[in-house]
Motif scaffolding. Structure first.
Motif, PDB file in Angstrom:
ATOM      1  N   ILE A   1      14.960 100.047  19.849  1.00 24.12           N
ATOM      2  CA  ILE A   1      14.792  98.910  20.770  1.00 24.12           C
ATOM      3  C   ILE A   1      13.811  97.902  20.165  1.00 24.12           C
ATOM      4  CG2 ILE A   1      13.789  98.281  23.025  1.00 24.12           C
ATOM      5  CD1 ILE A   1      15.034 100.880  24.122  1.00 24.12           C
ATOM      6  N   GLU A   2      12.754  98.416  19.581  1.00 29.77           N
ATOM      7  CA  GLU A   2      11.743  97.563  18.961  1.00 29.77           C
ATOM      8  C   GLU A   2      12.346  96.764  17.799  1.00 29.77           C
ATOM      9  OE1 GLU A   2       8.363  99.798  17.663  1.00 29.77           O
ATOM     10  OE2 GLU A   2       7.237  98.002  17.153  1.00 29.77           O
ATOM     11  N   ALA A   3      13.203  97.425  17.010  1.00 35.42           N
ATOM     12  CA  ALA A   3      13.828  96.754  15.857  1.00 35.42           C
ATOM     13  C   ALA A   3      14.754  95.629  16.325  1.00 35.42           C
ATOM     14  CB  ALA A   3      14.603  97.763  15.019  1.00 35.42           C
ATOM     15  N   ILE A   4      15.498  95.859  17.414  1.00 35.43           N
ATOM     16  CA  ILE A   4      16.395  94.818  17.938  1.00 35.43           C
ATOM     17  C   ILE A   4      15.572  93.628  18.422  1.00 35.43           C
ATOM     18  CG2 ILE A   4      18.094  94.275  19.743  1.00 35.43           C
ATOM     19  CD1 ILE A   4      18.959  97.237  19.642  1.00 35.43           C
ATOM     20  N   SER A   5      14.487  93.941  19.121  1.00 34.18           N
ATOM     21  CA  SER A   5      13.601  92.902  19.625  1.00 34.18           C
ATOM     22  C   SER A   5      12.981  92.111  18.467  1.00 34.18           C
ATOM     23  CB  SER A   5      12.534  93.578  20.480  1.00 34.18           C
ATOM     24  OG  SER A   5      11.510  92.707  20.792  1.00 34.18           O
ATOM     25  N   GLU A   6      12.568  92.821  17.435  1.00 34.24           N
ATOM     26  CA  GLU A   6      11.949  92.199  16.262  1.00 34.24           C
ATOM     27  C   GLU A   6      12.923  91.265  15.542  1.00 34.24           C
ATOM     28  OE1 GLU A   6      10.146  95.200  13.684  1.00 34.24           O
ATOM     29  OE2 GLU A   6      10.448  93.809  12.021  1.00 34.24           O
TER      30      GLU A   6
ATOM     31  N   ILE B   1      12.401  98.426  37.264  1.00 31.73           N
ATOM     32  CA  ILE B   1      11.342  97.431  37.000  1.00 31.73           C
ATOM     33  C   ILE B   1      11.945  96.027  37.016  1.00 31.73           C
ATOM     34  CG2 ILE B   1       9.670  96.584  35.291  1.00 31.73           C
ATOM     35  CD1 ILE B   1       9.339  99.558  34.406  1.00 31.73           C
ATOM     36  N   ASP B   2      13.111  95.878  36.371  1.00 32.72           N
ATOM     37  CA  ASP B   2      13.826  94.587  36.393  1.00 32.72           C
ATOM     38  C   ASP B   2      14.129  94.172  37.832  1.00 32.72           C
ATOM     39  OD1 ASP B   2      13.979  93.781  33.764  1.00 32.72           O
ATOM     40  OD2 ASP B   2      15.791  94.927  33.350  1.00 32.72           O
ATOM     41  N   GLU B   3      14.591  95.158  38.602  1.00 34.89           N
ATOM     42  CA  GLU B   3      14.962  94.907  40.004  1.00 34.89           C
ATOM     43  C   GLU B   3      13.754  94.415  40.810  1.00 34.89           C
ATOM     44  OE1 GLU B   3      16.497  97.754  43.455  1.00 34.89           O
ATOM     45  OE2 GLU B   3      17.417  98.212  41.531  1.00 34.89           O
ATOM     46  N   ALA B   4      12.588  94.963  40.493  1.00 31.17           N
ATOM     47  CA  ALA B   4      11.369  94.575  41.215  1.00 31.17           C
ATOM     48  C   ALA B   4      10.804  93.244  40.722  1.00 31.17           C
ATOM     49  CB  ALA B   4      10.321  95.673  41.067  1.00 31.17           C
ATOM     50  N   GLY B   5      11.385  92.715  39.640  1.00 32.25           N
ATOM     51  CA  GLY B   5      10.944  91.417  39.126  1.00 32.25           C
ATOM     52  C   GLY B   5       9.893  91.512  38.033  1.00 32.25           C
ATOM     53  N   GLY B   6       9.720  92.679  37.470  1.00 28.62           N
ATOM     54  CA  GLY B   6       8.742  92.859  36.392  1.00 28.62           C
ATOM     55  C   GLY B   6       9.304  92.446  35.045  1.00 28.62           C
ATOM     56  N   VAL B   7       8.414  92.109  34.124  1.00 33.00           N
ATOM     57  CA  VAL B   7       8.806  91.784  32.745  1.00 33.00           C
ATOM     58  C   VAL B   7       8.416  92.984  31.886  1.00 33.00           C
ATOM     59  CG1 VAL B   7       8.459  90.202  30.807  1.00 33.00           C
ATOM     60  CG2 VAL B   7       8.453  89.320  33.148  1.00 33.00           C
ATOM     61  N   ILE B   8       9.433  93.651  31.350  1.00 34.13           N
ATOM     62  CA  ILE B   8       9.173  94.916  30.646  1.00 34.13           C
ATOM     63  C   ILE B   8       8.607  94.694  29.246  1.00 34.13           C
ATOM     64  CG2 ILE B   8      10.272  97.008  29.724  1.00 34.13           C
ATOM     65  CD1 ILE B   8      12.424  96.499  31.958  1.00 34.13           C
ATOM     66  N   THR B   9       7.577  95.442  28.945  1.00 32.22           N
ATOM     67  CA  THR B   9       7.046  95.506  27.590  1.00 32.22           C
ATOM     68  C   THR B   9       6.910  96.977  27.223  1.00 32.22           C
ATOM     69  OG1 THR B   9       5.760  93.521  27.957  1.00 32.22           O
ATOM     70  CG2 THR B   9       5.121  94.849  26.101  1.00 32.22           C
ATOM     71  N   VAL B  10       7.501  97.338  26.111  1.00 41.22           N
ATOM     72  CA  VAL B  10       7.435  98.740  25.688  1.00 41.22           C
ATOM     73  C   VAL B  10       6.209  98.926  24.803  1.00 41.22           C
ATOM     74  CG1 VAL B  10       8.635 100.587  24.439  1.00 41.22           C
ATOM     75  CG2 VAL B  10       9.938  98.979  25.837  1.00 41.22           C
ATOM     76  N   LEU B  11       5.387  99.867  25.190  1.00 38.56           N
ATOM     77  CA  LEU B  11       4.208 100.169  24.394  1.00 38.56           C
ATOM     78  C   LEU B  11       4.438 101.489  23.671  1.00 38.56           C
ATOM     79  CD1 LEU B  11       1.295  99.202  23.711  1.00 38.56           C
ATOM     80  CD2 LEU B  11       0.505 100.739  25.482  1.00 38.56           C
ATOM     81  N   ARG B  12       4.375 101.393  22.359  1.00 36.01           N
ATOM     82  CA  ARG B  12       4.662 102.572  21.550  1.00 36.01           C
ATOM     83  C   ARG B  12       3.494 102.788  20.607  1.00 36.01           C
ATOM     84  NH1 ARG B  12       7.730 104.054  17.179  1.00 36.01           N
ATOM     85  NH2 ARG B  12       7.751 101.949  16.353  1.00 36.01           N
ATOM     86  N   GLU B  13       3.065 104.019  20.533  1.00 35.88           N
ATOM     87  CA  GLU B  13       1.967 104.299  19.615  1.00 35.88           C
ATOM     88  C   GLU B  13       2.522 104.387  18.209  1.00 35.88           C
ATOM     89  OE1 GLU B  13      -0.317 107.681  20.806  1.00 35.88           O
ATOM     90  OE2 GLU B  13      -0.560 106.875  22.822  1.00 35.88           O
TER      91      GLU B  13
END
Lengths: 118, 141
Positions: free
Chosen positions: A99-104, B121-133
């Motif tokens: 997903i990150e790669a597509i976004s990038e 989250i989309d349904e609630a109107g949030g803007v999704i950001t994925v946080l990955r370590e």
């Protein structure tokens, strides 16, 4: 003559619309509502064996963003749709970097899903 | 005078084209069945960027996903209460930057669970950001 024309028509319809990755095995996740994905420039698949494919060709995570960039070219915003087909049991450690790669790569991501059966 | 006998014509339908017709019908229904348009869910994610540990963090709503559950700001929330709770937290936040919902997932979270909650989250109107370590590879000499 009519038969031949009909068969040719079907042949070209298949060529134009069939996806290159139709041979891959994966089961879509189910959600309440789905919408037509529309025209796409690229298709990314994580199959049931956890393998990664871009437009039907097996690829590595490190090459994915560049591959998508190449497939999207200079397409304007709104015409940069990338289909993401992930097997429903795939784990986050595998699909999140994709997903990150597509976004990038600047792709407009559409998760391919199926409608929940009642 | 002999009455004329009516002649009965035993005309058979031409069967030579039956195979062609059957073949065309099979192909037609195969095409209809196999070429179905893809359907799904469009998701817009901000472009990824590496966040420095020292960068001051803006207070955003944080959704943590485990294999079977979901938490909003550290509190486990039932699926049916997820949207109302998130909607309540997003009330009054108008700018897209303020509506960011940070999604953190455990590595073993399955895709069907992840997509279920990100759709909510989309349904609630949030803007999704994925946080990955980031996983850093350290080579030992």
């Amino acid at each position: 003559m009519g038969d031949i024309a009909f068969n040719l028509l079907i042949f070209f319809v298949i060529l134009a619309r069939a996806n290159d990755d139709s041979f891959l095995q994966w089961e879509p996740a189910a959600v309440k509502t789905v919408k037509p994905a529309g025209e796409s420039r690229a298709s990314v698949v994580i199959d049931s064996k956890n393998r990664l494919f871009l437009n039907g060709q097996e690829t590595h995570l490190g090459d994915l963003a560049d591959g998508i960039r190449e497939a999207l070219g200079n397409a304007p915003p709104g015409k940069r749709t990338v289909l993401l087909k992930v097997h429903n049991e795939t784990q986050a450690v595998r699909f999140e970097p994709v997903i990150e790669a597509i976004s990038e790569a600047g792709g407009d991501m559409v998760h391919i899903l199926e409608k929940e059966r009642m | 005078m002999k009455p004329r006998r009516a002649t009965k014509l035993m005309a058979e339908l031409p069967s030579s084209a039956t195979g062609d017709i059957a073949f065309n019908l099979i192909v037609f229904f195969l095409v209809c069945a196999s070429v179905q348009p893809d359907k799904g869910h469009r998701q817009t994610l901000p472009r990824s960027e590496t966040q420095n540990e020292q960068t001051p963090k803006i207070e955003n709503i944080e959704v943590t996903l485990t294999r079977t559950a979901a938490m909003i700001d550290g509190e486990v929330v039932e699926p049916r209460k997820f949207v109302p709770k998130l909607t309540a937290l997003l009330v009054g936040k108008v700018r897209p930057g303020d509506r960011v919902v940070v999604v953190k997932s455990k590595p073993e979270v399955p895709y069907h669970h992840w997509i279920k909650y990100t759709t909510l989250i989309d349904e609630a109107g949030g803007v999704i950001t994925v946080l990955r370590e980031e996983e850093e590879e350290v080579r030992v000499p």
